[in-house]
Design a protein around this motif. Sequence first.
Motif, PDB file in Angstrom:
ATOM      1  N   VAL A  72      -2.770   1.395  13.915  1.00  0.00           N
ATOM      2  CA  VAL A  72      -1.922   0.658  12.987  1.00  0.00           C
ATOM      3  C   VAL A  72      -0.460   0.752  13.422  1.00  0.00           C
ATOM      4  CG1 VAL A  72      -0.937   0.698  10.670  1.00  0.00           C
ATOM      5  CG2 VAL A  72      -3.410   0.907  10.965  1.00  0.00           C
ATOM      6  N   ILE A  73       0.239  -0.365  13.312  1.00  0.00           N
ATOM      7  CA  ILE A  73       1.685  -0.340  13.500  1.00  0.00           C
ATOM      8  C   ILE A  73       2.322  -0.871  12.225  1.00  0.00           C
ATOM      9  CG2 ILE A  73       3.661  -1.323  14.730  1.00  0.00           C
ATOM     10  CD1 ILE A  73       2.341   0.363  16.653  1.00  0.00           C
ATOM     11  N   ALA A  74       3.236  -0.108  11.664  1.00  0.00           N
ATOM     12  CA  ALA A  74       3.919  -0.559  10.464  1.00  0.00           C
ATOM     13  C   ALA A  74       5.225  -1.239  10.863  1.00  0.00           C
ATOM     14  CB  ALA A  74       4.202   0.610   9.547  1.00  0.00           C
ATOM     15  N   ASP A 106       8.692   3.392   7.255  1.00  0.00           N
ATOM     16  CA  ASP A 106       8.693   4.650   7.960  1.00  0.00           C
ATOM     17  C   ASP A 106       7.723   5.619   7.307  1.00  0.00           C
ATOM     18  OD1 ASP A 106       9.358   6.325   9.932  1.00  0.00           O
ATOM     19  OD2 ASP A 106      11.253   6.990   9.061  1.00  0.00           O
ATOM     20  N   ILE A 107       6.618   5.846   7.951  1.00  0.00           N
ATOM     21  CA  ILE A 107       5.598   6.728   7.423  1.00  0.00           C
ATOM     22  C   ILE A 107       5.281   7.756   8.495  1.00  0.00           C
ATOM     23  CG2 ILE A 107       3.263   6.863   6.510  1.00  0.00           C
ATOM     24  CD1 ILE A 107       3.550   3.765   6.085  1.00  0.00           C
ATOM     25  N   MET A 161       0.813  -1.206   0.000  1.00  0.00           N
ATOM     26  CA  MET A 161       0.000   0.000   0.000  1.00  0.00           C
ATOM     27  C   MET A 161       0.851   1.261   0.000  1.00  0.00           C
ATOM     28  SD  MET A 161      -3.313  -0.672   2.347  1.00  0.00           S
ATOM     29  CE  MET A 161      -2.443  -0.939   3.862  1.00  0.00           C
ATOM     30  N   SER A 162       0.276   2.306  -0.539  1.00  0.00           N
ATOM     31  CA  SER A 162       0.977   3.588  -0.570  1.00  0.00           C
ATOM     32  C   SER A 162       0.939   4.213   0.822  1.00  0.00           C
ATOM     33  CB  SER A 162       0.278   4.519  -1.555  1.00  0.00           C
ATOM     34  OG  SER A 162      -1.026   4.803  -1.094  1.00  0.00           O
ATOM     35  N   ASP A 163       1.831   5.130   1.043  1.00  0.00           N
ATOM     36  CA  ASP A 163       1.853   5.822   2.325  1.00  0.00           C
ATOM     37  C   ASP A 163       0.498   6.440   2.647  1.00  0.00           C
ATOM     38  OD1 ASP A 163       4.491   5.161   2.232  1.00  0.00           O
ATOM     39  OD2 ASP A 163       5.228   7.159   2.760  1.00  0.00           O
ATOM     40  N   MET A 193      -4.617   6.597   5.706  1.00  0.00           N
ATOM     41  CA  MET A 193      -6.077   6.461   5.660  1.00  0.00           C
ATOM     42  C   MET A 193      -6.515   5.360   6.620  1.00  0.00           C
ATOM     43  SD  MET A 193      -7.555   8.404   3.505  1.00  0.00           S
ATOM     44  CE  MET A 193      -8.977   8.692   2.451  1.00  0.00           C
ATOM     45  N   LEU A 194      -5.873   4.228   6.451  1.00  0.00           N
ATOM     46  CA  LEU A 194      -6.178   3.066   7.271  1.00  0.00           C
ATOM     47  C   LEU A 194      -6.009   3.395   8.748  1.00  0.00           C
ATOM     48  CD1 LEU A 194      -6.799  -0.014   7.036  1.00  0.00           C
ATOM     49  CD2 LEU A 194      -4.343  -0.388   7.195  1.00  0.00           C
ATOM     50  N   ALA A 195      -4.922   4.106   9.026  1.00  0.00           N
ATOM     51  CA  ALA A 195      -4.598   4.416  10.412  1.00  0.00           C
ATOM     52  C   ALA A 195      -5.663   5.307  11.056  1.00  0.00           C
ATOM     53  CB  ALA A 195      -3.239   5.088  10.490  1.00  0.00           C
TER      54      ALA A 195
END
Lengths: 377, 377
Positions: free
Chosen positions: B163-165, B169-170, B149-151, B156-158
């Motif tokens: 959310v934890i990636a 690094d976003i 997925m794009s940043d 958006m999701l977050a």
Amino acid sequence: MTPSPEQPARPAAAEPRRRSSARSTPTIYDVARAAGVASSTVSRAFSRPDRVNAETAARIRAVAADLGYRTNPLARALPTGQTSMIALATADITNPYYFELIRGAQAAAAERGYTTLLADAQESVAIEREGLERVIPTVEGIVLASTRMSDSAIRMLAKQRPVIAVNRDISDVPNVVTDHAMSMRQAVDHLADLGHRQITYLSGPEAAWANGMRWRSLRLYAGERGIHVRRIGPYAPTAGGGARAAADFPAVRSSAVIAYNDLVAIGFMRRLISFGARIPGDVSVVGFDNIFTSALTSPELTTVAPPLRTLGSMAVHNLLALIGGASPTTVRPLALPTRIYVRASTAAPATRRRSWRDAPAPREPATTRGNRLPSSG
Amino acid sequence: MTPSPEQPARPAAAEPRRRSSARSTPTIYDVARAAGVASSTVSRAFSRPDRVNAETAARIRAVAADLGYRTNPLARALPTGQTSMIALATADITNPYYFELIRGAQAAAAERGYTTLLADAQESVAIEREGLERVIPTVEGIVLASTRMSDSAIRMLAKQRPVIAVNRDISDVPNVVTDHAMSMRQAVDHLADLGHRQITYLSGPEAAWANGMRWRSLRLYAGERGIHVRRIGPYAPTAGGGARAAADFPAVRSSAVIAYNDLVAIGFMRRLISFGARIPGDVSVVGFDNIFTSALTSPELTTVAPPLRTLGSMAVHNLLALIGGASPTTVRPLALPTRIYVRASTAAPATRRRSWRDAPAPREPATTRGNRLPSSG
DNA sequence: TTGAAAGCGCTAACAG
DNA sequence: CTGTTAGCGCTTTCAA
């Protein structure tokens, strides 16, 4: 007791007093109000569109869409018991053998609108029990992809929820299995066609069902083709087990080896090579499973691939049938066909049979043929 | 309106009319009746035992136990929104890189009473979206273990769920990452200590964040130790990519190679060996990731292992903190330390520097040192 | 500390 | 075809 005429009828309470459409996610009530219909109609529009006027349904969907409404699977699950979730239990998610199986199961489930719960036992029976225990109330059925549980424990489980076992044969529990006979026949035929007259089987764990199947089939098919077989082991189903097998291996006796699985075959090859043997020059080696690594060894390993992906999707397919009400007897056990990947670890036996132990020779660079990767299977 | 004195009070309707304790699983009402208490007391006995008299609680638990009562997580989730489930999204569950990560996450979740939903993207952005979409309403939070997925999509999701990636690094999205700088330093130090003066980096996908990090760190640390570096590529992060790198490899220039990852390193080694090169005699090779296969190649691959398991458990740990109400800023990003596994693909450079392309020589049997498997990490 | 009662969001008879 | 009305099993004020 009898209310006087002028007494107002109990307030119609048309739609029960719900929390105002505060923030948070919209519900069918929000949609219903916005669309000017009853909440049940909204419900139907999503769960049984055929029971709603096409136009109404369309309007509802439109309103819902721009309200950002989404059905809440939890709320739906409560009255119906349909959670749209199944569990996939594995003994060890780290085992490369299961990746494609997991994926096949996942994909099949997703296709039917089901979500997969992963229950990894992390090699522990206790953890497996506990994980399953936690997951049972939430799922409609369970795929036992690999398990350390006893037959009776599995039967117990099967009483609570529909269960499909993978590569395990338990009376009264429907399953999907690999065609072990066919897989061994493919290995034997390949070696026989190459001209080998004796084969040594590197035995896996005695408790493993597949191990018994393999050995029995080997004797059968080798016999048919007039090939002499012997067996050494048992060995752990790991690269380490294969290394031990190499130490035991009676080099002069066999020009070909069939290992319990790829890991054993790989460990065997590596150790034998370190002893100075050439593969396939001195010994041809065949494995089972077609794990990812088998295409990356030197030489690349000839191996018989189980239909992992299909195994996974079939398991889910049958499970959903069971959930849908099919009787367990209807869901017939099915032995899925395998396929042999011929790579560089097998060749015709050397014409002059002498032991490599007598005169170790330098190896040749690995040749390349049929180096297909598992994912293309 | 006013009821006459003798008029019976409205029937107490003590407990609302529920379906008789027919078959099926017992509910709090069944337990309540059997224990002679109110259903709410049973509820409390299980959800907040501290709000119930110790004796009463004990009695209730006893009754519940022999009735076989078990709390229904779905029913509990409806009013509270606490489903006790989190999602783990991976781009490709088949990638050996992620096994330990998945397991670490799973274990951490289970320990805290959470169940893990697996959302495998099967390499497709569309499937990833859809899978997440389906899973969102059910889970309290999401670990993005690897994603296409794009940043912006992730941000958006977050907004919908914590959310934890992982290793990404976003801005505004909390994450856990590997200490890429440290991992490269370990590789460089190892090679430098061995005496190498030039290193070639086999570059991975340019879009990969880790690739940029690695190259930058390599230049930095190599510079510090007076080592000359060059880079070739980019190559696909696969064994095939590594094979192509081998074809491009300027043998005379470097006695050592650091590959983007293990797969590339393995493909590189195999192809180079087929060209007649000796590893580590002619070229030392270091990979990253410590995938299972890296301990099974010939020679075994020296590689830098990311703390996969810890990465997974930390991700879940932080996610649960977020779910528990911690502010995203409190959950500090953490770079987890790596570890190098020195195996047989690295050695001191040959004293006489000449190209193996000039005079291919027979290989020697693989040596064995530090052949630890990933699972022991 | 305990009980009564009102929902959580959705489905499912049962009328109309 | 659509609206009304009970719940699914559990949590949670609010009183007692």
